[in-house]
Design an enzyme around this catalytic site. Sequence first.
Site, PDB file in Angstrom:
ATOM      1  N   SER A  56      -8.955  -3.438  12.683  1.00 42.44           N
ATOM      2  CA  SER A  56      -9.632  -2.883  11.363  1.00 42.44           C
ATOM      3  C   SER A  56     -10.853  -2.230  11.629  1.00 42.44           C
ATOM      4  CB  SER A  56      -9.464  -3.861  10.342  1.00 42.44           C
ATOM      5  OG  SER A  56     -10.496  -4.972  10.974  1.00 42.44           O
ATOM      6  N   GLU A  59       6.994  -0.002   9.336  1.00 34.51           N
ATOM      7  CA  GLU A  59       6.509   0.041  10.714  1.00 34.51           C
ATOM      8  C   GLU A  59       7.403  -0.578  11.805  1.00 34.51           C
ATOM      9  OE1 GLU A  59       1.817  -0.433   9.786  1.00 34.51           O
ATOM     10  OE2 GLU A  59       2.999  -2.196   9.497  1.00 34.51           O
ATOM     11  N   THR A  86       1.001  -1.206  -0.105  1.00 37.58           N
ATOM     12  CA  THR A  86       0.081  -0.006   0.019  1.00 37.58           C
ATOM     13  C   THR A  86       0.767   0.880   0.063  1.00 37.58           C
ATOM     14  OG1 THR A  86      -1.779  -1.027   1.170  1.00 37.58           O
ATOM     15  CG2 THR A  86      -1.955   1.088   1.071  1.00 37.58           C
TER      16      THR A  86
END
Lengths: 408, 408
Positions: A408, A280, A193
């Site tokens: 999510s 991350e 992404t």
Amino acid sequence: MDITRSPLARPFPHLPQIAGVTLRTARASYKDWDRCDLTFAELTDGTAVGGVFTKSACASSEVELGREQVILGSARALVVNAGNSNAFTGHRGREAVEQIMAQVAEGLRCQPSDVFVSSTGVIGVPLPKDKARAGVAAVLTAEPCNWEAAADAIATTDTFAKGAGASAMLGATRAELAGIIKGSGMIAPDMATMLGYIFTDATIAPAFLQEMLEAANRATFSCITVDGDTSTSDTVLAFATGKASNDLLSGWDDAGADAFYAALLEVCRELAQLVVRDGEGAQKFIAVSVSGAADDDSARRVGLSIANSPLVKTAIAGGDANWGRVVMAVGKAGEPADRDRLSIGFGGIWAARDGQPLADYDEAPVARHLEGQEITVEVDLGIGDGRATVWTCDLTHGYIAINADYRS
Amino acid sequence: MDITRSPLARPFPHLPQIAGVTLRTARASYKDWDRCDLTFAELTDGTAVGGVFTKSACASSEVELGREQVILGSARALVVNAGNSNAFTGHRGREAVEQIMAQVAEGLRCQPSDVFVSSTGVIGVPLPKDKARAGVAAVLTAEPCNWEAAADAIATTDTFAKGAGASAMLGATRAELAGIIKGSGMIAPDMATMLGYIFTDATIAPAFLQEMLEAANRATFSCITVDGDTSTSDTVLAFATGKASNDLLSGWDDAGADAFYAALLEVCRELAQLVVRDGEGAQKFIAVSVSGAADDDSARRVGLSIANSPLVKTAIAGGDANWGRVVMAVGKAGEPADRDRLSIGFGGIWAARDGQPLADYDEAPVARHLEGQEITVEVDLGIGDGRATVWTCDLTHGYIAINADYRS
């Protein structure tokens, strides 16, 4: 989630204005947040476009449409939605994209196929059409903004805004390039992404722009990985407005083509590395250089095998010059290799050569190198002339905290 | 490093004696530890052998030699060294293995090629010949030991001893099977070493034993992953002593062949799952079942793409029914898939069907399932009849702690 700025972050650079490009942002409120999350780039009539997209078999509607639009070669606008990837949403997701294309096309009096749309964020929730419609209406009349504001508005879990610029002399004409990018997780570009956009005022034939972008992609975006995971939305688009009024670039033999490609490569490499720097949980930036491979593609695959290995990435996180784990990662790559010709080093110091640890290997300087933030791993396979460098970050508790605690 | 017993551990089972197999252990002191680290299995004359090995291009000398020995089909002994993998040690490593083979062959008056050697532990340090020589001398005259003692002696940083048994009726003859295994992808923090050994008293032609082991391997050991890293030493050997005196099994049409294969498959599956249960940092055991794939191999590759995804593994660690990450992992697998036919579930409950989230999806029962220790993920690709199940564990802070804090 409390996200602190990556220790590997770079300040946002000064980027040139690109004639023929106007940036605007607005609040579509795709999520319950107080920020701009809809980015709009208006492109002058006659802008050429090239694009590379995820190879995911489950790509989003944005990617499916983008692949078709790029073939047509022309662009008038880019819309980027942040907070909702609109992936895995079936026909409702597709309708939302087509609505945005139609609405912008009406506003700009262009073809819907000239309007490129990207979306990034949660998977499986159709992009809300009402929010998109109000956001697009707002952005069409918003005040122009600068590159950093646009880079902020396309971001999701990024911890810093990312941009890169360059210029190239095309004969006597100076062309400018500016790019922005977002991405920090689900990064293993077949694309990740990772959404990246590069703008230039150069005059370039669409087919040649596409060719150059694909070549640059192979050496940059396809050479980074954070976690080996590949997103359903990865997209890099390059737009050339033609406002620099150079002689049309349509092939490698044209004057200025090499200079432009070098500048494009520089921008792509910097953008790609910035994504790794925002990986991350990243504490260290790692460049893995592979030489002596059967060919360049093989070198890249060996490099990615090393860069994707959790054992290599955790060893470097721990400051451990564990070259045995590099041997393991070379061995599992599925590429031509000969154990007894393999050499491995860190920070330019060989730890093992020709299949054996060096008798006089001194780990102290290597350990000092691994204490730093910028790590290099050198691998020579000793069987050919292929070479490649790939970039990744270490694997830390931060990665687990971000991804195991995220809902999510 | 303080290693606590995996929360997913199983008690060591009662395993049958296998006629024609005698186990012994000794202290070679390959590391500075107070335990047996050299394991010896003496096999009766006429024992058939089959074996499967790592596909690493940087395999150890033990693996190189083992691949050649298996082709000959006969075995008289197995030696397993724990604490030193002897991998990436060049000719000196190979000499150490050949010394062990010669020493045992002299003791048993057999061919050196009938002596199988495995080693597990640190990479890059040649196995010390003096310690190996003294250890082999000691083990040749040691008292016989039981399965659990042998399973303990082949272990390195495993947190529990692992074994499995089964029996099969071959016509009127009962054959017994017993197996032990060490490792988990990464339980030995220096490398992914999985060493497994299966013993049976059945009478089986070597070529057919090899064929059955390869088939069982594809459905079991090749269907597990902890972190996607592949060792330079992975080895599974099957020994058939023939002491059960059944009619020779030499092909699938022989009476009892199906029964034996079912028992072999059961032992291999249990051993493989035990390795996952000892995965570094594992808190949850995860079975990923893929159906509707183009074929079984494709289903397995999709399953492994899901099971290897750090984003899927961290989501499950966090109890997050994040099926979007499963979509991502299906998409990146490089296998035939159709986004709009894809269905995903957890614990037997579909979250998404045919490319879209279910309108009436109730996350509560799925969330309860994910709070448990035994997780299932169901994926239906909807394009064919291929199916496979793969097993993995979650990715936790424990994995990072073990691998980033460990120094070689």
